[in-house]
Design an enzyme around this catalytic site. Structure first.
Site, PDB file in Angstrom:
ATOM      1  N   LYS A   1      -0.369  -9.830   8.922  1.00 10.68           N
ATOM      2  CA  LYS A   1      -0.202  -8.299   9.197  1.00 10.68           C
ATOM      3  C   LYS A   1      -1.458  -7.782   9.596  1.00 10.68           C
ATOM      4  O   LYS A   1      -2.383  -7.819   8.623  1.00 10.68           O
ATOM      5  CB  LYS A   1       0.387  -7.538   7.694  1.00 10.68           C
ATOM      6  CG  LYS A   1       0.348  -6.160   7.866  1.00 10.68           C
ATOM      7  CD  LYS A   1       0.964  -5.318   6.762  1.00 10.68           C
ATOM      8  CE  LYS A   1       0.748  -3.730   7.184  1.00 10.68           C
ATOM      9  NZ  LYS A   1       1.338  -2.956   5.776  1.00 10.68           N
TER      10      LYS A   1
ATOM     11  N   ILE B   1       5.126  -4.174  10.326  1.00 11.74           N
ATOM     12  CA  ILE B   1       5.338  -3.931   9.045  1.00 11.74           C
ATOM     13  C   ILE B   1       5.040  -2.292   8.911  1.00 11.74           C
ATOM     14  O   ILE B   1       3.893  -1.923   8.971  1.00 11.74           O
ATOM     15  CB  ILE B   1       4.590  -4.599   7.931  1.00 11.74           C
ATOM     16  CG1 ILE B   1       4.990  -6.069   7.872  1.00 11.74           C
ATOM     17  CG2 ILE B   1       4.601  -4.007   6.605  1.00 11.74           C
ATOM     18  CD1 ILE B   1       4.277  -6.922   7.167  1.00 11.74           C
TER      19      ILE B   1
ATOM     20  N   THR C   1       0.685  -1.222  -0.093  1.00 10.10           N
ATOM     21  CA  THR C   1      -0.180  -0.148   0.004  1.00 10.10           C
ATOM     22  C   THR C   1       0.780   1.351  -0.065  1.00 10.10           C
ATOM     23  O   THR C   1       0.675   2.222  -0.938  1.00 10.10           O
ATOM     24  CB  THR C   1      -1.066   0.094   1.152  1.00 10.10           C
ATOM     25  OG1 THR C   1      -1.685  -1.250   1.184  1.00 10.10           O
ATOM     26  CG2 THR C   1      -1.857   1.295   1.290  1.00 10.10           C
ATOM     27  N   THR C   2       1.921   1.085   0.847  1.00  8.82           N
ATOM     28  CA  THR C   2       2.914   2.352   0.999  1.00  8.82           C
ATOM     29  C   THR C   2       3.609   2.747  -0.064  1.00  8.82           C
ATOM     30  O   THR C   2       3.918   3.826  -0.534  1.00  8.82           O
ATOM     31  CB  THR C   2       3.759   2.134   2.166  1.00  8.82           C
ATOM     32  OG1 THR C   2       2.837   1.894   3.354  1.00  8.82           O
ATOM     33  CG2 THR C   2       4.461   3.432   2.297  1.00  8.82           C
TER      34      THR C   2
ATOM     35  N   ARG D   1      -9.405  -0.091   4.470  1.00 10.79           N
ATOM     36  CA  ARG D   1      -9.079   0.167   2.947  1.00 10.79           C
ATOM     37  C   ARG D   1      -9.804  -0.790   2.228  1.00 10.79           C
ATOM     38  O   ARG D   1      -9.918  -0.453   0.744  1.00 10.79           O
ATOM     39  CB  ARG D   1      -7.718   0.191   2.704  1.00 10.79           C
ATOM     40  CG  ARG D   1      -6.855   1.075   3.654  1.00 10.79           C
ATOM     41  CD  ARG D   1      -5.463   1.199   3.055  1.00 10.79           C
ATOM     42  NE  ARG D   1      -5.235   2.014   1.726  1.00 10.79           N
ATOM     43  CZ  ARG D   1      -4.732   3.147   1.680  1.00 10.79           C
ATOM     44  NH1 ARG D   1      -3.776   3.632   2.711  1.00 10.79           N
ATOM     45  NH2 ARG D   1      -4.476   3.684   0.591  1.00 10.79           N
TER      46      ARG D   1
ATOM     47  N   TYR E   1      -2.693 -10.169   4.718  1.00  9.92           N
ATOM     48  CA  TYR E   1      -2.721  -8.708   5.217  1.00  9.92           C
ATOM     49  C   TYR E   1      -4.462  -8.235   5.415  1.00  9.92           C
ATOM     50  O   TYR E   1      -5.003  -8.313   4.462  1.00  9.92           O
ATOM     51  CB  TYR E   1      -2.297  -7.961   4.140  1.00  9.92           C
ATOM     52  CG  TYR E   1      -2.164  -6.388   4.221  1.00  9.92           C
ATOM     53  CD1 TYR E   1      -2.456  -5.791   5.627  1.00  9.92           C
ATOM     54  CD2 TYR E   1      -1.930  -5.522   3.052  1.00  9.92           C
ATOM     55  CE1 TYR E   1      -2.229  -4.571   5.781  1.00  9.92           C
ATOM     56  CE2 TYR E   1      -1.689  -4.060   3.441  1.00  9.92           C
ATOM     57  CZ  TYR E   1      -1.987  -3.353   4.792  1.00  9.92           C
ATOM     58  OH  TYR E   1      -1.959  -2.247   4.809  1.00  9.92           O
TER      59      TYR E   1
ATOM     60  N   TYR F   1     -13.255  -4.421  -2.492  1.00  5.91           N
ATOM     61  CA  TYR F   1     -14.414  -4.081  -3.461  1.00  5.91           C
ATOM     62  C   TYR F   1     -15.170  -5.166  -3.435  1.00  5.91           C
ATOM     63  O   TYR F   1     -16.348  -5.178  -3.226  1.00  5.91           O
ATOM     64  CB  TYR F   1     -13.981  -3.647  -4.793  1.00  5.91           C
ATOM     65  CG  TYR F   1     -15.038  -3.197  -5.685  1.00  5.91           C
ATOM     66  CD1 TYR F   1     -15.585  -2.033  -5.215  1.00  5.91           C
ATOM     67  CD2 TYR F   1     -15.721  -3.925  -6.615  1.00  5.91           C
ATOM     68  CE1 TYR F   1     -16.575  -1.301  -5.638  1.00  5.91           C
ATOM     69  CE2 TYR F   1     -17.072  -3.344  -7.450  1.00  5.91           C
ATOM     70  CZ  TYR F   1     -17.443  -2.268  -6.948  1.00  5.91           C
ATOM     71  OH  TYR F   1     -18.478  -1.820  -7.536  1.00  5.91           O
TER      72      TYR F   1
END
Length: 298
Positions: free
Chosen positions: A164, A206, A47-48, A141, A136, A110
């Site tokens: 995570k 993380i 993501t980052t 999100r 994750y 989604y």
């Protein structure tokens, strides 16, 4: 008995961009900075790292570059999640072929899969690759939350290394610890929850903040793993305002802004992400200054 892919502080590293593509020379300098300051793993194209805005070629070249540059000094873990299972398999196999030591797979976004769908999704991917996987969970999100019972089912697969956890729900994490075997590893997905998750048996973080403060995040987890939770708690509290500043806007907007303010020249964000408001820029500046960091000349 599964061995954790890593213990300690893994950086969810940003992807530096030029106007056209990934800036590999700057990425190399960022990797050197991380390795010189004790980071225990590199998590690339998450993501980052703005992976969802990257082309397939950019994504794979970035993973290959990290593997080559790190050269076995710490594990390189590649983000290969997708909301389409077949696409996640393709990304995962290609990341494995590129030399990644492990994979990070976000819950399908989604689609809003059921728990049964999540189990089938992850087991199908786990059967398709040989490198270990980290699940994750980041419902803020993706719109999907992994249940502790789902973790318990997935933990039976030898190729699923752990999770995570970025749900922010410590109650769920406690149930997960109670339901899963000891060799199913939990890493904090939120910088400001590193100490409490480690106190519940987690093996590290993380981290977004480690892009700026790699040594501090490494020390934070080391204190936890050394069972010095008094000092770890003190450091966690000292980092709290900085953590909050790095999430004053949608990640990775603040951390890339911070890196640019420090002179790293990580380039622009990719749409639909854009620059923060002036108020948030000032907040980020103040957070950096408070941590004793020197801003680059404008």
């Amino acid at each position: 008995m599964r061995t954790p892919l890593f213990t300690g502080s893994g950086v969810a590293i940003v992807t530096p961009f030029t106007k056209e593509t990934v800036d590999l020379p700057v990425l190399g300098r960022l990797l050197d900075f991380q390795l010189e300051n004790g980071t225990d793993a590199i998590i690339v194209c998450g993501t980052t790292g703005e992976a969802s805005t990257m082309s397939y070629h950019e994504r794979m070249r970035t993973i290959e570059f990290c593997v080559e540059h790190v050269n076995g000094r710490v594990p390189v873990i590649a983000g290969s999640g997708s909301n389409a299972t077949e696409n996640a398999i393709s990304l995962s196999r290609d990341a494995e072929h590129a030399g990644a030591d492990g994979l990070l797979l976000v819950t399908p976004y989604y689609n809003k899969a059921s728990q049964a769908g999540l189990i089938r999704h992850y087991l199908t991917i786990a059967d398709a690759v040989k490198v270990p996987m980290i699940l994750y969970d980041v419902p803020s999100r993706t719109g999907v939350t992994m249940a502790p019972e789902t973790y318990a089912t997935l933990a039976k697969h030898p190729n699923i290394n752990g999770v995570k956890e970025a749900s922010g729900n410590l109650g769920t994490i406690q149930r997960t610890v109670n339901l899963c075997p000891e060799d199913f590893t939990i890493w904090s997905g939120n910088d400001d929850e590193t100490v409490p998750i480690c106190a519940l048996g987690g093996k590290g973080v993380i981290s977004v903040v480690a892009n700026i403060l790699p040594a501090e995040m490494h020390t934070l987890v080391k204190l936890c793993l050394d069972n010095d939770f008094a000092q770890a708690g003190t450091l966690q509290l000292a980092l709290k305002d900085f953590c909050d500043a790095m999430f004053c806007d949608v990640n990775p907007i603040p951390v890339k802004t911070a890196l640019n303010l420090l002179g790293w020249d990580v380039g622009p964000l990719r749409l639909p992400l854009c620059e923060p408001s002036e108020a948030n820029v000032q907040r980020i500046r103040q957070a950096l200054t408070k941590m004793g960091l020197t801003l680059a000349e404008p």
